[in-house]
Design an enzyme around this catalytic site. Structure first.
Site, PDB file in Angstrom:
ATOM      1  N   GLY A 111      54.123  38.393  32.199  1.00 34.11           N
ATOM      2  CA  GLY A 111      53.480  38.620  32.837  1.00 34.11           C
ATOM      3  C   GLY A 111      53.441  39.465  34.173  1.00 34.11           C
ATOM      4  O   GLY A 111      54.614  40.535  34.020  1.00 34.11           O
TER       5      GLY A 111
ATOM      6  N   GLU B 166      35.954  34.944  45.501  1.00 35.19           N
ATOM      7  CA  GLU B 166      35.523  36.038  45.276  1.00 35.19           C
ATOM      8  C   GLU B 166      34.919  35.936  43.500  1.00 35.19           C
ATOM      9  O   GLU B 166      33.711  36.511  43.302  1.00 35.19           O
ATOM     10  CB  GLU B 166      36.587  36.647  44.323  1.00 35.19           C
ATOM     11  CG  GLU B 166      38.307  36.986  45.475  1.00 35.19           C
ATOM     12  CD  GLU B 166      38.823  37.527  45.204  1.00 35.19           C
ATOM     13  OE1 GLU B 166      40.004  37.615  43.742  1.00 35.19           O
ATOM     14  OE2 GLU B 166      39.593  38.019  45.860  1.00 35.19           O
TER      15      GLU B 166
HETATM   16  C1  LIG Z   1      41.618  34.331  38.233  1.00 34.53           C
HETATM   17  C2  LIG Z   1      43.535  34.665  39.469  1.00 34.53           C
HETATM   18  C3  LIG Z   1      42.939  35.387  39.984  1.00 34.53           C
HETATM   19  C4  LIG Z   1      44.482  35.714  40.524  1.00 34.53           C
HETATM   20  N1  LIG Z   1      44.343  35.879  41.969  1.00 34.53           N
HETATM   21  C5  LIG Z   1      45.560  36.333  42.650  1.00 34.53           C
HETATM   22  C6  LIG Z   1      45.604  37.629  43.476  1.00 34.53           C
HETATM   23  O1  LIG Z   1      44.309  38.469  44.374  1.00 34.53           O
HETATM   24  N2  LIG Z   1      46.809  37.945  43.812  1.00 34.53           N
HETATM   25  C7  LIG Z   1      48.008  37.171  44.022  1.00 34.53           C
HETATM   26  O2  LIG Z   1      49.087  37.246  44.480  1.00 34.53           O
HETATM   27  N3  LIG Z   1      48.254  36.142  42.789  1.00 34.53           N
HETATM   28  C8  LIG Z   1      47.390  35.911  42.455  1.00 34.53           C
HETATM   29  N4  LIG Z   1      46.852  35.119  40.875  1.00 34.53           N
HETATM   30  C9  LIG Z   1      47.674  34.393  40.685  1.00 34.53           C
HETATM   31  C10 LIG Z   1      48.532  35.294  40.096  1.00 34.53           C
HETATM   32  O3  LIG Z   1      47.880  36.256  39.102  1.00 34.53           O
HETATM   33  C11 LIG Z   1      50.684  34.504  40.224  1.00 34.53           C
HETATM   34  O4  LIG Z   1      50.979  34.190  40.689  1.00 34.53           O
HETATM   35  C12 LIG Z   1      51.016  35.615  38.528  1.00 34.53           C
HETATM   36  O5  LIG Z   1      49.767  35.843  37.601  1.00 34.53           O
HETATM   37  C13 LIG Z   1      52.466  35.065  37.760  1.00 34.53           C
HETATM   38  O6  LIG Z   1      53.186  35.904  37.726  1.00 34.53           O
HETATM   39  P1  LIG Z   1      54.128  35.081  36.243  1.00 34.53           P
HETATM   40  O7  LIG Z   1      54.683  36.086  35.825  1.00 34.53           O
HETATM   41  O8  LIG Z   1      54.487  33.858  36.710  1.00 34.53           O
HETATM   42  O9  LIG Z   1      53.053  34.926  35.119  1.00 34.53           O
HETATM   43  P2  LIG Z   1      51.961  35.275  34.516  1.00 34.53           P
HETATM   44  O10 LIG Z   1      51.268  36.408  35.255  1.00 34.53           O
HETATM   45  O11 LIG Z   1      50.408  34.138  34.383  1.00 34.53           O
HETATM   46  O12 LIG Z   1      52.478  35.415  32.806  1.00 34.53           O
HETATM   47  C14 LIG Z   1      52.928  34.648  32.050  1.00 34.53           C
HETATM   48  C15 LIG Z   1      53.005  35.468  30.718  1.00 34.53           C
HETATM   49  O13 LIG Z   1      53.495  34.693  30.098  1.00 34.53           O
HETATM   50  C16 LIG Z   1      52.735  34.735  28.438  1.00 34.53           C
HETATM   51  N5  LIG Z   1      53.194  33.071  27.930  1.00 34.53           N
HETATM   52  C17 LIG Z   1      52.443  31.959  28.414  1.00 34.53           C
HETATM   53  N6  LIG Z   1      53.150  30.719  27.273  1.00 34.53           N
HETATM   54  C18 LIG Z   1      53.829  31.840  26.735  1.00 34.53           C
HETATM   55  C19 LIG Z   1      54.148  31.144  25.823  1.00 34.53           C
HETATM   56  N7  LIG Z   1      54.324  29.773  25.060  1.00 34.53           N
HETATM   57  N8  LIG Z   1      55.632  32.162  25.191  1.00 34.53           N
HETATM   58  C20 LIG Z   1      55.406  33.156  24.953  1.00 34.53           C
HETATM   59  N9  LIG Z   1      54.244  34.388  26.102  1.00 34.53           N
HETATM   60  C21 LIG Z   1      54.021  33.386  27.184  1.00 34.53           C
HETATM   61  C22 LIG Z   1      51.304  34.518  29.012  1.00 34.53           C
HETATM   62  O14 LIG Z   1      50.289  34.796  27.975  1.00 34.53           O
HETATM   63  C23 LIG Z   1      51.540  35.470  30.295  1.00 34.53           C
HETATM   64  O15 LIG Z   1      51.643  37.020  29.840  1.00 34.53           O
HETATM   65  C24 LIG Z   1      45.482  34.720  40.588  1.00 34.53           C
HETATM   66  C25 LIG Z   1      45.610  33.916  39.733  1.00 34.53           C
HETATM   67  C26 LIG Z   1      44.249  33.798  38.537  1.00 34.53           C
HETATM   68  C27 LIG Z   1      44.598  33.271  37.377  1.00 34.53           C
END
Ligand SMILES: Cc1cc2nc3c(=O)[nH]c(=O)nc-3n(C[C@H](O)[C@H](O)[C@H](O)COP(=O)(O)OP(=O)(O)OC[C@H]3O[C@@H](n4cnc5c(N)ncnc54)[C@H](O)[C@@H]3O)c2cc1C
Length: 455
Positions: A36, A196
């Site tokens: 992510g 949105e």
């Molecule tokens: C619909 C929506 C709109 C959003 N809009 C905004 C915005 O406009 N601006 C903003 O700043 N934030 C926004 N957010 C929030 C933002 O997307 C998150 O804060 C961000 O994605 C967090 O990043 P991360 O790397 O922690 O997790 P993520 O980006 O969610 O990545 C986690 C990754 O882990 C993987 N994963 C999960 N479980 C497992 C597992 N068991 N084994 C292996 N891989 C796994 C997933 O497939 C994913 O690729 C939005 C969120 C959503 C849902």
């Protein structure tokens, strides 16, 4: 087996707050869980010094693509194709030492320093970065899990789009007008995603579906945005919140503030004020909770399931392990948990990479500090709200332009940027939505298995 080997390459030692890698001469395997915002940033930054610091880097994800969540609502409302907001992980690291491993993490075995995947593979690590994000929370409300559409992934966005478009195909003669449940969409949650989505749904129905189906009487269509609190976009200032409410209402969205959803059934929703809405489409954007993997790590958690971290984002008492992104329970100077935002995840991903390098070079780790660069939410094709540093507030077209530029800039990959820009231009000029094919299972499969094409 994927590219990564099952072999521990060195050991590490932990000193509270000042971990140091005592085997800096050996190759050191960094395993990153989640491709992510946080995981991709960590991997890309580590790759820059992989050779110098003798790092072997493996990134693991249950999907073979990275998802750009901020644009999921546009996939759900037929504005963009799924492949525009997903980026193949292998493609992203094509010219990089980072290796990719496809699989869902089911367990972290701290004693053996191994990660166990659902494919029964095991990956040995020297340093582990847990960045698996968050999941939807239904707060135990009856019917949410069974009858609502979440919007956390590409397959979910595709499924919602197919469902919405199919609703308006159900009545295929002028005599058979759609019933109330078909014409009503309920969006649960008045945060940025709910706002949105509600605005984009109104444009989809009024401008696109109505043009496609002049035989349908869509004057009875309802898009109802239900928010438990007394205002939309809680973190924004009062003037911005009011602007958002009025702008949505001007687009025919009913905004129900101070109202909770009590129960969801297949064709209706019951609200806390005693009202009920006939609908077959309830989109759930109301709750976020940390990823369930956090519950299995055997470490201390915050309210909402996030992992308690040290100031440098290490997991206390788990040497050589960091958490970044939505799963990290990092706090600001006032001790408040940081918001679960892409900007936080990206900065944490960068910070974790820097700390891993510091440890390799025998330097003490540093405290993470979030730099708030502002937030934005779009309301319609020419309207948005933005809160920027130094108290700058934008509304209307300037905010919308800023939103478009930022999201285009943040997208990973040239091909994604080009295809999003093309679709936005087409949608804007023609008042059409190019991506309104109902592809059902085929579409979801496509989203699940985004091709590994580079570029
Ligand atoms: C619909 C929506 C709109 C959003 N809009 C905004 C915005 O406009 N601006 C903003 O700043 N934030 C926004 N957010 C929030 C933002 O997307 C998150 O804060 C961000 O994605 C967090 O990043 P991360 O790397 O922690 O997790 P993520 O980006 O969610 O990545 C986690 C990754 O882990 C993987 N994963 C999960 N479980 C497992 C597992 N068991 N084994 C292996 N891989 C796994 C997933 O497939 C994913 O690729 C939005 C969120 C959503 C849902």
């Amino acid at each position: 087996m994927a590219d990564a080997e099952i072999r521990p390459t060195s050991g590490t030692d932990a000193t509270e707050g000042r971990e140091r890698d005592e085997h800096a001469g050996d190759e050191h395997h960094v395993v990153i869980l989640g491709a992510g915002f946080a995981g991709m940033t960590t991997a890309r930054r580590l790759a820059r010094t992989a050779e110098r610091d003798r790092l072997r880097i493996t990134i693991v994800d249950r999907h073979n693509y990275h998802t750009f969540h901020p644009l999921l609502y546009q996939v759900a409302t037929a504005g963009l194709e799924p492949h525009s907001v997903g980026r193949s992980v292998r493609g992203a690291f094509r010219r990089s030492p980072v290796r990719f491993c496809l699989g869902a993490v089911v367990e972290v075995d701290w004693d053996r320093r191994r990660v166990v995947l659902d494919t029964e593979q095991e990956l040995a690590f020297d340093t582990l970065v847990v960045a698996v994000g968050s999941s939807s929370a239904d707060y135990g409300i009856e019917g949410v899990a069974e009858h609502t559409f979440p919007l956390k992934s590409l397959p979910e966005a595709s499924r919602l789009r197919n469902h919405v478009l199919r609703q308006f195909e159900a009545a295929n003669t002028a005599a058979a007008q759609p019933d109330e449940a078909t014409l009503t969409v309920v969006v649960a949650g008045g945060g940025p995603t709910g706002v949105e989505l509600a605005g984009a749904l109104a444009e989809l129905v009024d401008r696109v579906v109505q043009n496609d189906r002049p035989d349908l009487d869509l004057s009875r269509r309802r898009i109802v945005l239900v928010e438990m609190l007394d205002s939309l976009l809680p973190p924004y200032r009062e003037a911005q919140r009011e602007h958002t409410r009025k702008a949505l209402e001007a687009r025919g969205v009913e905004v129900r503030l101070g109202t909770a959803i009590e129960r969801v059934e297949a064709d209706r929703v019951l609200l806390s004020d005693g009202d009920e809405l006939a609908t077959r489409t309830v989109v759930w954007t109301a709750g976020v909770r940390a990823h369930p993997l956090g519950d299995q790590l055997g470490v201390e958690q915050t309210k909402g399931g996030r992992v308690v971290v040290a100031p440098d984002l290490r997991i206390p008492d788990r040497h050589g392990a960091f958490v970044a992104g939505d799963l990290a329970g990092a706090t600001d100077r006032d001790g408040e948990l940081l918001p679960q935002l892409a900007a936080v995840a990206i900065q944490q991903g960068r910070h974790v990479a820097d700390q891993i390098v510091r440890r390799r070079r025998g330097l003490a780790t540093q405290r993470f500090r979030y730099r708030d660069k502002g937030t934005m939410a779009t309301i319609g094709r020419r309207d948005a709200v933005a809160e920027l540093p130094l108290g700058v507030q934008l509304r209307g077209l300037p905010a919308r332009v800023a939103w478009l530029a930022l999201h285009l800039f943040q997208l990973i990959g040239f091909r994604n940027r080009a295809s999003v820009l093309l679709d936005w231009t087409y949608n804007y000029l023609t008042y059409d939505k190019a991506a309104r094919l109902i592809l059902e299972q085929q579409e979801s499969d496509e989203a699940e298995q985004l091709s590994q094409r580079p570029g």
